[in-house]
Design an enzyme around this catalytic site. Structure first.
Site, PDB file in Angstrom:
ATOM      1  N   LEU A  86     -34.799 -25.578  -0.781  1.00 54.50           N
ATOM      2  CA  LEU A  86     -34.642 -24.248  -0.052  1.00 54.50           C
ATOM      3  C   LEU A  86     -34.286 -24.674   1.249  1.00 54.50           C
ATOM      4  CD1 LEU A  86     -35.094 -21.472  -0.086  1.00 54.50           C
ATOM      5  CD2 LEU A  86     -37.291 -21.761   0.691  1.00 54.50           C
ATOM      6  N   ASP A  87     -32.866 -24.073   1.423  1.00 53.08           N
ATOM      7  CA  ASP A  87     -32.258 -24.448   2.745  1.00 53.08           C
ATOM      8  C   ASP A  87     -32.353 -22.968   3.534  1.00 53.08           C
ATOM      9  OD1 ASP A  87     -30.748 -25.280   4.734  1.00 53.08           O
ATOM     10  OD2 ASP A  87     -29.133 -25.452   3.775  1.00 53.08           O
ATOM     11  N   THR A  88     -32.942 -22.805   4.367  1.00 51.02           N
ATOM     12  CA  THR A  88     -33.285 -21.615   5.220  1.00 51.02           C
ATOM     13  C   THR A  88     -32.096 -21.398   6.126  1.00 51.02           C
ATOM     14  OG1 THR A  88     -34.550 -23.019   6.779  1.00 51.02           O
ATOM     15  CG2 THR A  88     -35.983 -21.815   5.145  1.00 51.02           C
TER      16      THR A  88
END
EC number: 3.4.23.-
Length: 278
Positions: A182-184
């Site tokens: 999950l790349d914020t």
């Protein structure tokens, strides 16, 4: 010293306490089940507590096994939509964690307010020496929200430390499973449809779809490349799984990159930050 216990009062108190615990678990684990299921599970736990009070001659080991393993699992199974054994064990563990936290709160209240004395008086039917209703309401509300906040903070910290997801991609009848991060910082969107863009390595993409009838180019900018283009395709669906929960995204837009996304190949996909808000 002997006390005469009123079973209706014991039953009511146990239902109330079990309902508080199950409601905390419902909020923390984000089950979103109806209060009726929680109440049914709380009644099962309370009936067992009353049975132990009526017949206290069960061997200690057997009593603990039935209470912790059987009754706890049964309550969780009744209250929540459990799909597998792993999910059951995780929810039972969370239930006992909530019980331990609430027990700590109640112990502190007993030390500082002599709550245990009033509970014994109430169970014995001596209502004149019991605490007023508003004080009981204050204590229960304080214990409930305190434990709920504590466990929510712990659960949130755990989720932040574990940004990996299991993703199953589907395209024209074929499926492929990858580990996703999950790349914020990934806020990439296709400029026309405004659809969020997820990024997949070429090696995994070619396994799923060797040929595609069409694709689109998605403009992007990054360090070292101010104006770049990524080829993107719309898959049929993708299922994002984490902590026993699954979310299906229809027609996800996937951008393909040639370079590996992680040096050790720990993950093969970058999820758009919008996944965390669904």
């Amino acid at each position: 010293m002997e006390y005469e216990i009123y079973m209706d009062v014991l039953f009511f108190i146990n239902v109330l306490m079990d309902l508080l615990l199950l409601n905390i678990l419902n909020r923390i684990m984000d089950h979103k089940v109806h209060i009726g299921r929680l109440t049914a599970a709380a009644v099962v736990g309370s009936v067992w507590s009353c049975a132990l009070a009526i017949w206290p001659y069960i061997p200690w080991i057997l009593e603990r096994f039935v209470t912790w393993a059987v009754i706890g699992s049964l309550m969780v199974k009744i209250a929540f939509p459990i799909r597998n054994c792993r999910e059951l064990l995780k929810n039972v563990a969370a239930l006992y964690l909530a019980a331990a936290a609430l027990g700590g709160v109640m112990y502190a209240l007993d030390v500082h307010t002599n709550t245990g004395f009033y509970i014994r008086r109430l169970l014995a039917g001596e209502t004149t020496e019991a605490m007023p209703l508003f004080f009981w309401t204050f204590l229960l509300a304080g214990g409930y929200f305190g434990v709920r906040y504590l466990l929510a903070a712990v659960w949130s910290a755990k989720k932040e430390r574990d940004p990996f997801y299991r993703v199953t991609l589907c395209y024209q009848g074929k499926e492929g499973t990858v580990t996703a991060f999950l790349d914020t910082g990934n806020r990439l969107k296709e400029p026309v449809t405004k659809r969020p863009v997820h990024i997949l390595t070429y090696e995994e993409g070619i396994k799923l779809c060797e040929t595609v009838p069409s694709f689109i180019y998605i403009p992007f900018s990054s360090i070292g490349m101010k104006n770049g283009m990524l080829p993107g395709i719309f898959l049929d669906s993708m299922t994002v799984e984490k902590d026993g929960k699954a979310m299906v995204v229809e027609k996800p837009l996937i951008a393909i990159v040639r370079e590996p996304l992680s040096p050790d190949n720990a993950y093969q996909m970058l999820l758009n930050e919008t996944i965390d808000h669904k």
